[in-house]
Design a protein around this motif. Structure first.
Motif, short mmCIF file in Angstrom:
data_model
loop_
_atom_site.label_atom_id
_atom_site.label_comp_id
_atom_site.label_asym_id
_atom_site.label_seq_id
_atom_site.Cartn_x
_atom_site.Cartn_y
_atom_site.Cartn_z
N ALA A 168 19.86 -1.85 39.13
CA ALA A 168 20.34 -1.17 38.46
C ALA A 168 20.41 -2.29 37.50
N GLU A 169 20.13 -3.02 37.21
CA GLU A 169 19.94 -4.69 36.11
C GLU A 169 18.70 -4.86 36.29
N ILE A 170 17.73 -4.95 37.25
CA ILE A 170 16.13 -5.50 37.06
C ILE A 170 15.47 -4.12 36.37
N LEU A 171 15.97 -3.40 36.04
CA LEU A 171 14.81 -2.08 35.46
C LEU A 171 14.83 -2.55 34.09
N PRO A 172 15.80 -2.14 33.77
CA PRO A 172 15.85 -2.28 31.88
C PRO A 172 15.37 -3.78 31.78
N ARG A 173 15.74 -4.49 32.77
CA ARG A 173 14.90 -6.07 32.26
C ARG A 173 13.60 -5.86 32.19
N ILE A 174 13.17 -5.76 32.69
CA ILE A 174 11.63 -5.77 33.38
C ILE A 174 10.63 -4.62 32.06
N THR A 175 11.81 -3.64 31.87
CA THR A 175 10.48 -2.44 30.45
C THR A 175 11.09 -2.95 29.09
N ASP A 176 12.50 -3.78 29.32
CA ASP A 176 12.57 -5.25 27.66
C ASP A 176 11.17 -5.94 27.77
N LEU A 177 11.53 -6.66 28.90
CA LEU A 177 10.60 -7.60 28.93
C LEU A 177 9.01 -7.56 28.99
N ALA A 178 8.31 -5.68 29.39
CA ALA A 178 6.59 -5.63 29.61
C ALA A 178 6.90 -4.96 27.88
N LEU A 179 7.46 -4.43 27.32
CA LEU A 179 7.32 -3.76 25.97
C LEU A 179 7.38 -4.99 24.93
N ASP A 180 7.88 -6.63 25.47
CA ASP A 180 8.41 -7.70 24.76
C ASP A 180 6.61 -8.60 24.82
N THR A 181 6.59 -8.89 25.77
CA THR A 181 5.40 -9.21 25.96
C THR A 181 3.83 -8.30 25.73
N LEU A 182 4.20 -6.97 26.36
CA LEU A 182 2.89 -6.33 25.90
C LEU A 182 2.52 -6.18 24.92
N LYS A 183 3.92 -5.99 23.77
CA LYS A 183 3.65 -5.42 22.30
C LYS A 183 3.57 -4.08 22.26
N GLY A 184 4.95 -3.11 23.62
CA GLY A 184 4.85 -1.62 23.36
C GLY A 184 5.54 -1.39 22.61
N GLU A 185 5.67 -0.08 21.75
CA GLU A 185 6.89 0.49 21.39
C GLU A 185 7.87 1.21 22.18
N ARG A 186 7.17 1.90 23.02
CA ARG A 186 7.98 2.97 23.71
C ARG A 186 7.87 2.44 25.26
N GLY A 187 8.46 2.80 26.35
CA GLY A 187 8.76 1.97 27.44
C GLY A 187 9.29 3.24 28.15
N ILE A 188 9.25 3.44 29.57
CA ILE A 188 10.05 3.72 30.33
C ILE A 188 9.78 3.94 31.97
N VAL A 189 10.75 3.83 32.73
CA VAL A 189 10.63 3.81 33.72
C VAL A 189 10.86 5.26 34.88
N PHE A 190 9.89 5.95 35.18
CA PHE A 190 10.44 6.48 36.29
C PHE A 190 10.98 6.14 37.66
N ILE A 191 11.89 7.01 38.34
CA ILE A 191 11.51 5.99 39.65
C ILE A 191 11.81 7.60 41.11
N ASP A 192 11.85 7.14 42.09
CA ASP A 192 11.61 8.49 42.63
C ASP A 192 12.57 8.40 43.55
N THR A 193 12.78 10.54 43.27
CA THR A 193 14.03 10.47 44.21
C THR A 193 13.75 12.04 44.31
N ASP A 194 13.16 11.65 46.17
CA ASP A 194 13.36 13.02 46.53
C ASP A 194 11.79 13.60 46.85
N GLY A 195 10.20 13.00 46.06
CA GLY A 195 9.82 13.09 45.77
C GLY A 195 9.08 13.73 44.28
N SER A 196 10.32 13.53 43.65
CA SER A 196 9.98 14.05 42.57
C SER A 196 10.24 12.71 41.56
#
Length: 289
Positions: A168-196
């Motif tokens: 629960a802590e890792i995913l927000p951290r990865i998203t923020d680091l990715a946006l900062d490092t790669l100069k992105g504007e928007r980011g989102i992490v989708f997780i698999d919940t029973d195939g959806s």
């Protein structure tokens, strides 16, 4: 003879030339100093060569004061060109090296001289080619420095991530680091919940922008199904998002999405985008993400 590396024959010709020349014409003095400088460089006396080049260039002041003639203009252009070539060839030598900006400036002067007089096309083309080469080398150097900075940030990110054990802590951290490092504007992490896919971490999106019929969700779904990264510079993006090409282009966004792997297999998808005005993602971006 100098260009062919035949130093002894070149020196003999220079000595004969000096003995025959009379008067005090600055164009002849400039050309002789130019040749002597090239000869010194050929003999390995780099500081001596640079000193002669600079003396020849300084004669320009006297020529201007006396009312510069076309022959003098040509002589100045020639010596500036050879000086630029000398600096470029020995740019890493501590004795004579000059910053890239200085070498660029020398060739720019040469270009200006021969463009104005429309003569000695070989020197004009040579100067333009060198300007282009220095520009390309500068761009490459900047790109490499930027890549090095990105890799340092990536190592710092990995260190930070490895200290976290709660997903629960890792995913927000990865998203923020990715946006900062790669100069992105928007980011989102989708997780698999029973195939959806479910949007677990959202950054920069407004309500409704990640619904199932949006470009964002369709791109993520494609990555999840194919287990392959997606980049908006490839033709595959148009099949993935299933929207008219015109509509996608008008959106003016660079898109990137990659599968998130875990020990059990694919865990979800991380998606980044940004306006083309600010950043265009490329294959290096995908590799880092």
């Amino acid at each position: 003879l100098i260009k062919l590396g035949r130093a002894e024959e070149a020196r003999g010709c220079l000595e004969e030339l000096l003995s025959r020349l009379k008067g005090n014409r600055s164009d002849i003095e400039i050309d002789l100093l130019r040749l002597e400088a090239m000869l010194s460089a050929l003999n390995g006396d780099l500081p001596g060569a640079k000193e002669k080049f600079l003396r020849a260039i300084q004669l320009r002041t006297r020529a201007v004061q006396n009312g510069i003639q076309e022959v003098q203009f040509n002589a100045i252009g020639r010596v500036m060109f050879e000086y630029g070539m000398f600096l470029y060839e020995h740019r890493s030598n501590k004795e004579v090296g000059e910053p890239e900006s200085k070498i660029f400036e020398v060739f720019t002067v040469v270009k200006g001289i021969f463009q104005e007089k429309s003569c000695f096309f070989v020197y004009l083309k040579g100067a333009m080619d060198m300007i282009d080469l220095i520009n390309r080398e500068s761009s490459f150097k900047v790109a490499m420095e930027e890549k090095q900075k990105t890799l340092i940030r990536l190592m710092e990110s990995l260190t930070a991530i490895n200290s976290i054990h709660d997903m629960a802590e890792i995913l927000p951290r990865i998203t923020d680091l990715a946006l900062d490092t790669l100069k992105g504007e928007r980011g989102i992490v989708f997780i698999d919940t029973d195939g959806s896919l479910f949007p677990e971490v959202v950054r920069g999106f407004e309500e409704g922008e990640v619904d199932r019929d949006t470009v964002v969700f369709k791109a993520a779904q494609h990555v999840f199904s194919s287990r392959r990264p997606l980049l908006s510079t490839s033709r595959e993006i148009y099949d993935a998002i299933d929207v008219p090409i015109k509509g996608f282009i008008l959106d003016l966004r660079s898109i990137m999405a990659v599968p998130v792997q875990s020990k059990r297999g694919i865990y979800g998808v991380i998606y980044l985008d940004c306006s083309y005005v600010n950043t265009i993602f490329n294959r290096d971006s995908v590799e880092i993400l």
